[in-house]
Scaffold this motif. Structure first.
Motif, PDB file in Angstrom:
ATOM      1  N   VAL A   8     -73.034 -19.398 -39.386  1.00 49.05           N
ATOM      2  CA  VAL A   8     -73.395 -20.824 -39.411  1.00 49.05           C
ATOM      3  C   VAL A   8     -73.711 -21.274 -37.989  1.00 49.05           C
ATOM      4  N   ASP A  10     -74.876 -24.608 -37.037  1.00 45.05           N
ATOM      5  CA  ASP A  10     -74.489 -25.991 -36.740  1.00 45.05           C
ATOM      6  C   ASP A  10     -72.979 -26.084 -36.536  1.00 45.05           C
ATOM      7  N   ASN A  13     -70.992 -28.096 -39.230  1.00 49.62           N
ATOM      8  CA  ASN A  13     -70.853 -27.334 -40.479  1.00 49.62           C
ATOM      9  C   ASN A  13     -69.837 -26.220 -40.332  1.00 49.62           C
TER      10      ASN A  13
END
Length: 334
Positions: A8, A10, A13
Motif C-alpha cells: 500500500v 498511501d 490507507n
C-alpha cells in the motif's frame, strides 16, 4: 498464475490497514454460484478435452526456445508447463471455445516468471513469441526464393555493365578514344585528342585526359562526367570553350538482353508461383483476422492485449501486400 501485488503506497490507507482488526468473516457465495463435486469433475474432463491450437503450440515452442537461449530467464519445469497448458484450456472452456486461441495463450505472461526481477523480461518473451505465427517459415522460404529470382532476372535478362563502342587497350587499361576540338571562336581551335580510361567513368570525378599508350596524363586538360553521361573536357590554361564528349554504347547497363524470351517466361512463372503462395497466406491471415475479431476476448484478457494481437495481424497483412507488390514488379521486368 502470479500477480505482483505491491505494498500500500498511501500512508493513510496503510495506517488504517494496520489499525484495523483482521477480518474473520468467511466468504458468502450465492447458492446459485456454488459448484457441486459432480460439476467440478465433469468440467475437469471437458477442460481436458479442449484442444491446444496449432498457434498455441507454436507460441509455447517459441517461448521454450527463447527461455533456454537467453540469460537470466526462469527455469520452467515440464510439470509447470503441463499446469500452464491446463490453465489455457480452462480459459478457452470458460469462454465457450473448443480450442485455445491467443486470448488464452496471453495468460502465459502470468504463469512463467518466478521473481520480480525476471517478470518483465519473461513477459516480453511471451509477447514476442506470440508475434511468431504459422507460416513464418514458409514466408521466410518464399522471401529467399523471391530474392534468388530477382538476382537471376537482373543477371540473366539485363546487362550488368555498360559496353562501349570504339574502345582501345592502353597497356592493359581499357579506354575510349577522344578526337575533338577546343574552339575559341569559329576559326580558332586546337585539337582535343587523347584517351579516357573506363575506370574514370564516374559522375563528378575529375581526371586528366590520357595523352598516349603509355598512360601519361595531359595536365593541361581536365575531364569530368556529368549526370547525363557526357564528359565535359576543359583546357585549363587557355581560353577555349569546353569540348563535350559523349561515349557511344553497344548497350547500356540495365538494357534488356536479346534472345532471352524463353528464359523470361520461365522466370516470370517462377515469380508468379511465389506471388500466388503469398496471396494464399495473405488470405489465410485475413480470414484469421476476421475470425479473431469475433472470437478474441473473454473473462481473463484486457482490451489493450486484444488490440496488440489484432495489430500484429494487420502488420503481417501490410508486409505480405508489399511482398506481393514486389513480385508483381519482378513479373513486369520479365
Amino acid at each position: 498464475m502470479r500477480l505482483l501485488v505491491p505494498p500500500v503506497q498511501d500512508e493513510n490507507n496503510f495506517n488504517a490497514l494496520i489499525s484495523s482488526c483482521p477480518s474473520a468473516d468467511s466468504a458468502r457465495i450465492d447458492g446459485n454460484l456454488l459448484l457441486t463435486y459432480d460439476e467440478i469433475q465433469r468440467w475437469r474432463k471437458e477442460i481436458y478435452d479442449v484442444k491446444l491450437s496449432d498457434e498455441t503450440m507454436l507460441t509455447i515452442k517459441n517461448i521454450r526456445k527463447a527461455l533456454s537461449e537467453q540469460e537470466n530467464m526462469p527455469y520452467v519445469s515440464d510439470r509447470r508447463w503441463q499446469r500452464a497448458a491446463m490453465l489455457l484450456k480452462a480459459s478457452a472452456f470458460c469462454n465457450g471455445r473448443a480450442q485455445t486461441n491467443h486470448s488464452d495463450t496471453i495468460l502465459l505472461k502470468y504463469c512463467l516468471w518466478t521473481t520480480p526481477e525476471n517478470k518483465e523480461a519473461t513477459q516480453n518473451v511471451v509477447r514476442q513469441a506470440m508475434q511468431s505465427r504459422l507460416f513464418d517459415d514458409e514466408i521466410a522460404l518464399l522471401d529467399i526464393q523471391r530474392d534468388e529470382a530477382e538476382k537471376q532476372i537482373k543477371q540473366e535478362l539485363f546487362y550488368q555493365e555498360h559496353l562501349y563502342k570504339n574502345t582501345v587497350d592502353l597497356n592493359g587499361n581499357e579506354a575510349l578514344e577522344v578526337d575533338g576540338r577546343f574552339y575559341r571562336d569559329r576559326n580558332a581551335y586546337i585539337n582535343c585528342r587523347g584517351y579516357i580510361l573506363l575506370r574514370d567513368l564516374k559522375p563528378g570525378k575529375k581526371f586528366n585526359l590520357i595523352m598516349d599508350y603509355n598512360n601519361i596524363p595531359d595536365r593541361n586538360v581536365e575531364c569530368q562526367f556529368n549526370s547525363n553521361g557526357d564528359c565535359v573536357i576543359k583546357h585549363i590554361f587557355n581560353d577555349f570553350e569546353d569540348y563535350v564528349f559523349t561515349p557511344k554504347f553497344i548497350h547500356k547497363k540495365g538494357d534488356r538482353k536479346t534472345d532471352v524470351d524463353e528464359l523470361a517466361v520461365n522466370l516470370s512463372n517462377k515469380v508468379r508461383k511465389i506471388r500466388l503462395n503469398l496471396n494464399a497466406i495473405l488470405e489465410t491471415n485475413n480470414t484469421k483476422l476476421s475470425e479473431y475479431k469475433k472470437e478474441l476476448g473473454g473473462h481473463f484478457v484486457s482490451k489493450s492485449e486484444i488490440e496488440e494481437i489484432i495489430k500484429d495481424f494487420l502488420k503481417r497483412s501490410r508486409s505480405l501486400k508489399l511482398k506481393i507488390a514486389d513480385c508483381e514488379r519482378l513479373e513486369a521486368l520479365c
